[in-house]
Enzyme design. Structure first.
Site, PDB file in Angstrom:
ATOM      1  CE  LYS A  64      -4.002  -2.113   2.089  1.00 40.83           C
ATOM      2  NZ  LYS A  64      -3.583  -3.423   1.545  1.00 40.83           N
TER       3      LYS A  64
ATOM      4  CG  ASP B 157      -2.543  -3.953  -1.997  1.00 43.39           C
ATOM      5  OD1 ASP B 157      -2.388  -4.729  -2.951  1.00 43.39           O
ATOM      6  OD2 ASP B 157      -2.394  -4.290  -0.803  1.00 43.39           O
TER       7      ASP B 157
ATOM      8  CD  GLN C   1     -10.517   0.648  -4.785  1.00 43.52           C
ATOM      9  OE1 GLN C   1     -10.677   1.788  -5.244  1.00 43.52           O
ATOM     10  NE2 GLN C   1     -10.074   0.434  -3.557  1.00 43.52           N
TER      11      GLN C   1
ATOM     12  NE  ARG D  55      -4.258  -7.707  -6.527  1.00 43.45           N
ATOM     13  CZ  ARG D  55      -3.560  -7.207  -5.493  1.00 43.45           C
ATOM     14  NH1 ARG D  55      -4.100  -6.303  -4.679  1.00 43.45           N
ATOM     15  NH2 ARG D  55      -2.323  -7.583  -5.280  1.00 43.45           N
TER      16      ARG D  55
ATOM     17  CE  LYS E  73     -17.924  -8.951  -6.198  1.00 41.60           C
ATOM     18  NZ  LYS E  73     -18.972  -9.732  -5.504  1.00 41.60           N
ATOM     19  N   GLY E  74     -13.608  -3.747  -4.284  1.00 43.22           N
ATOM     20  CA  GLY E  74     -13.345  -2.534  -3.501  1.00 43.22           C
ATOM     21  C   GLY E  74     -13.755  -2.755  -2.058  1.00 43.22           C
ATOM     22  CB  ALA E  75     -11.830  -3.549   0.750  1.00 37.16           C
TER      23      ALA E  75
ATOM     24  CG  HIS F 233     -12.811 -14.466  -2.122  1.00 33.98           C
ATOM     25  ND1 HIS F 233     -12.782 -13.138  -1.774  1.00 33.98           N
ATOM     26  CD2 HIS F 233     -11.575 -14.941  -1.953  1.00 33.98           C
ATOM     27  CE1 HIS F 233     -11.560 -12.819  -1.394  1.00 33.98           C
ATOM     28  NE2 HIS F 233     -10.811 -13.882  -1.500  1.00 33.98           N
TER      29      HIS F 233
ATOM     30  NE  ARG G  57      -8.837  -2.960   4.007  1.00 29.89           N
ATOM     31  CZ  ARG G  57      -7.738  -2.420   4.557  1.00 29.89           C
ATOM     32  NH1 ARG G  57      -7.843  -1.366   5.340  1.00 29.89           N
ATOM     33  NH2 ARG G  57      -6.553  -2.912   4.304  1.00 29.89           N
ATOM     34  NE  ARG G  58     -10.352  -8.923   3.393  1.00 36.17           N
ATOM     35  CZ  ARG G  58      -9.681  -7.833   3.012  1.00 36.17           C
ATOM     36  NH1 ARG G  58      -8.458  -7.624   3.430  1.00 36.17           N
ATOM     37  NH2 ARG G  58     -10.223  -6.943   2.213  1.00 36.17           N
TER      38      ARG G  58
END
Ligand code: FDA
Length: 304
Positions: A96, A130, A160, A181, A184-186, A224, A285-286
């Site tokens: 990052k 990232d 994203q 890459r 979707k965006g987090a 995923h 975020r996960r």
């Protein structure tokens, strides 16, 4: 609502400090994080390599507050790249830019990451940049373009799908042959610049994914979402796109069943594998992506 609250909590500094110091931290994070040290990380990458799975190494951290800290991140990544080369591991590194001083000086950040990209080029690895919150999008893409001018082909950008601007960004990156890459965006973004509903984000993801598969340079499909993965598979079959022209990417510890299926079918899969002590924002975020993970977490804590 829960997603918003978790993303809000992900930015709370005191809670972060307390959580990262907690003796329970390893128990909390084991599913998503390789461990605290480079040794832990390398062990995981080696095991995955033996299963034909590629890796991208991530030393956890973001938003450093001094250029000395930024130089420390650079040195940590340089050591990691040398270790990957010494062990001949098929891995790139992901980072990052705020970990390399983007909040303090764009020029210092470019120079720090430039050193890494040069090292990655020499060792046959690559650097994946990232994408963080939208206040950084322009600066991040500027640096990606700057790095690509210095070392063509060694940098991958992240786009994203939730941002309205993403198609234009992809077109500009693809015109210069820069790999992308797609995720979707987090982060939490305002409706003025990002699609607010999951259905719209998914629709845009599929649209951008097809653009990249048809005319991007070595794109990485990072999701995923089983529906999206199956749509990608149907698209590459219909259009006879060879499996070495793209790769799938997933996060360490998520949808292992789908990961195995892709590898068994002969597709390239790269896992994003974080390590280090600064795990809190990544971990939150996960949780925000799948609040059901809170139950998994609670079960782990009860067992401890
Ligand atoms: P979605 O969130 O719709 O989930 C689809 C399904 O996947 C869920 O139903 C569930 O089965 C599973 N799943 C997803 N997330 C899960 C989780 N946390 N725990 C358990 N199951 C989960 N973002 C960003 O803003 N900048 C970046 O640089 C990156 N980089 C990046 C690299 C890689 C390799 C990946 C895979 C993802 C990112 N992301 C990212 C994160 C990305 O933007 C997004 O938040 C997550 O990938 C979740 O979105 P999905 O596409 O998986 O779909």
């Amino acid at each position: 609502m829960l997603r918003k609250s978790l993303l809000y909590l992900s930015r709370q500094k005191r809670l972060r400090h307390w959580m990262e110091q907690s003796p329970l931290s390893r128990k909390l994070t084991a599913r998503f994080v390789a461990g605290r040290t480079l040794e832990d990380e390398v062990r995981v990458i080696q095991k995955l390599a033996s299963e034909n799975i590629l890796a991208t190494l991530d030393f956890l951290g973001e938003n450093v507050t001094s250029l000395t800290e930024a130089a420390g991140s650079r040195d940590t990544y340089l050591a990691a790249l040398r270790e990957l080369e010494a062990k001949r591991l098929p891995a790139t590194v992901s980072l990052k830019l705020t970990q390399f001083g983007l909040d303090l000086s764009e020029e210092a950040c470019l120079n720090n990451v430039g050193e890494l990209v040069e090292c990655a080029r020499q060792s046959g690895s690559g650097v994946e940049i990232d994408m963080e919150g939208s206040e950084y999008t322009d600066r991040t893409l500027r640096i990606v373009h700057g790095l690509n001018d210095r070392h063509p082909g060694c940098v991958r950008a992240v786009i994203q799908a939730y941002l309205h601007r993403s198609q234009e960004d992809i077109q500009e990156l693809s015109a210069r042959g820069i790999p992308v890459r797609l995720c979707k965006g987090a982060y939490r973004e305002p409706a003025a610049i990002a699609y607010p509903s999951k259905a719209e984000v998914d629709r845009n993801y599929v649209h951008l994914m097809k653009l990249l598969l048809d005319s991007g340079s070595r794109p990485a499909i990072a999701s995923h979402d089983e529906k999206i993965v199956r749509t990608a598979l149907a698209h590459v079959r219909q259009n006879r796109i060879p499996p070495d022209r793209f790769e799938f990417q997933m996060l360490y510890g998520i949808r292992r069943d789908l990961q195995r299926e892709l590898v068994t079918k002969g597709y390239r899969l790269r896992l994003y594998i974080p390590y280090g002590d600064a795990w809190y924002p990544y971990f939150m975020r996960r949780l925000a992506e799948r609040p059901a993970n809170l139950l998994f977490l609670a079960r782990n804590l009860i067992r401890s």
